[in-house]
Design a protein around this motif. Structure first.
Motif, mmCIF file in Angstrom:
data_model
loop_
_atom_site.group_PDB
_atom_site.id
_atom_site.type_symbol
_atom_site.label_atom_id
_atom_site.label_comp_id
_atom_site.label_asym_id
_atom_site.label_seq_id
_atom_site.Cartn_x
_atom_site.Cartn_y
_atom_site.Cartn_z
ATOM 1 N N ARG A 95 0.829 -1.208 0.000
ATOM 2 C CA ARG A 95 0.000 0.000 0.000
ATOM 3 C C ARG A 95 0.864 1.260 0.000
ATOM 4 N N GLU A 98 2.460 1.736 -3.414
ATOM 5 C CA GLU A 98 1.485 2.177 -4.407
ATOM 6 C C GLU A 98 1.194 3.665 -4.268
ATOM 7 N N THR A 121 -4.726 -3.903 -2.769
ATOM 8 C CA THR A 121 -4.078 -2.868 -3.581
ATOM 9 C C THR A 121 -4.890 -2.664 -4.859
ATOM 10 N N LYS A 123 -3.157 -1.194 -7.864
ATOM 11 C CA LYS A 123 -2.252 -1.178 -9.008
ATOM 12 C C LYS A 123 -1.451 -2.477 -9.058
ATOM 13 N N PHE A 125 1.461 -5.137 -8.939
ATOM 14 C CA PHE A 125 2.750 -5.234 -8.250
ATOM 15 C C PHE A 125 3.584 -6.302 -8.945
#
Length: 388
Positions: A95, A98, A121, A123, A125
């Motif tokens: 987190r 991001e 999350t 986006k 990873f």
């Protein structure tokens, strides 16, 4: 709230707040720890060239790593057992990364699973894998990473066998920690950590327990890990993993120019110059000393990143000036996580970003993408002149 001005501030808090077993896991290397120490101390041998009367307005540390926009050339490195440093640690670190605009790399040996991190999350990873014997497990691991939306795979190639780390052996490192008189006595002094662990269900290796054959609980895990790593790994197998994944592919653990060329041959998108934080072959060169030869060999054909030893924004600046397109922090963000959870990871990133931004300006640059070796004063023989 303590005033945090550098990574060492976070390290001191981390040492006070996390059980000794997990502090030692992060803050140690193999054998004599020579490489572990020199990963950081060798950065001190490189000096910066100060420039004055240069317009410092409108600065930017933004760049790209493997085609992804990043707020600075830094990614969070894969670190095993992160969820033992702070409850749900991988989720908290992901987190923070991001929100800050840098990549987070989840380790196969994480406590929170791929699915846990994806759920918390928004986006993509990156996901790090070890080269394991069980091809079916590897395929399913890639499938899970694909389903979670991971945008890159980082294959670690320097851990076919485990380097001996004396502290881990003496501490009886495990997840969750074995309850001995010594470990209980130490954990009783870490109340905040203990409360966090009591409040989470995530205390085992989430990517393995329930996914690998025969692993139903922690009791069967130790024998599996001892036998799981593929000691017969070769470049043909690495190429097979690349095909199995089919997406952005990063190879971590390159310390030799010839190995860098092999990584180029198998079609990797990037390589990470890394000695596993000094946790594998003790007596190896530091990553920053190994970097120039590898840059010279392949740097115009493949993206070269650097891991191991980064503890400051100046370290990031020096590695970038030497040609690295990205760097990775492991221990630096773990200190923050253990000290203050997600806020601590953010603090570590803020410290590094500020040091990077200001040092870049003092060296006469406003854009990190324009920085080159001209800002460095590198001693003669820094890369080594070795007898053949």
């Amino acid at each position: 709230m303590p005033v945090i001005t550098n990574i060492d501030d976070l390290k001191r808090l981390y040492q006070r707040r996390v059980p000794r077993m997990f502090y030692d896991y992060a803050e140690s290397g193999s054998w004599t720890e020579q490489t572990f120490r020199e990963n950081t101390s060798d950065f001190e041998d490189i000096y910066l060239r100060q420039k004055v009367a240069v317009d410092m307005t409108g600065r930017s540390t933004k760049t790209q790593m493997i085609g992804e926009d990043v707020s600075m050339p830094v990614a969070l490195a894969p670190v095993g057992l992160t969820g033992m440093q702070n409850a749900d640690g991988e989720i908290k670190a992901a987190r923070a990364a991001e929100k800050f605009g840098v990549p987070f790399t989840l380790s196969t040996m994480s406590i929170c699973s791929i699915e846990d991190v994806a759920e918390h999350t928004t986006k993509p990873f990156w996901f790090q894998v070890y080269t394991l014997k069980d091809e079916d497990f590897m395929r399913r691991l890639f499938d899970r990473a694909r389903a979670a939306g991971c945008s890159a795979i980082v294959v670690t190639v320097d851990l076919q066998i485990l380097g001996q780390r004396h502290k881990d052996l003496k501490n009886g490192l495990s997840a969750p920690p074995k309850l001995t008189v010594k470990s209980i006595a130490n954990m009783m002094t870490k109340a905040q950590w203990g409360l966090g662990m009591l409040g989470t269900k995530r205390r085992f290796f989430g990517n393995i327990v329930g996914h690998a054959k025969g692993i139903k609980d922690a009791s069967s895990l130790s024998s599996w890990t001892a036998e799981a790593f593929d000691q017969s790994l070769d470049w043909e197998q690495i190429a097979k993993f690349k095909k199995m994944w089919g997406g952005k592919f990063i190879i971590k653990g390159i310390m030799d120019a010839e190995d860098a060329k092999q990584a180029l041959n198998v079609g990797a998108d990037a390589i990470i110059v890394s000695n596993h934080g000094g946790r594998q072959l003790d007596g190896a060169l530091s990553s920053i000393r190994a970097l120039p030869e590898i840059i010279d060999a392949v740097g115009d054909k493949i993206e070269v990143h650097l891991d191991s030893g980064i503890r400051s924004g100046q370290d990031v600046l020096k590695a970038t000036a030497m040609g690295a397109k990205g760097t990775y922090i492991g221990r630096a963000y773990i200190y923050g996580l253990g000290a203050m959870g997600e806020a601590g990871v953010t603090s570590a990133l803020e410290v590094i970003h500020k040091e990077l931004d200001l040092s870049m300006a003092f060296c006469g640059h406003r854009n990190i993408q324009d920085v080159n070796r001209d800002i460095l004063l590198i001693p003669e023989g820094f890369e080594g002149r070795w007898q053949k």
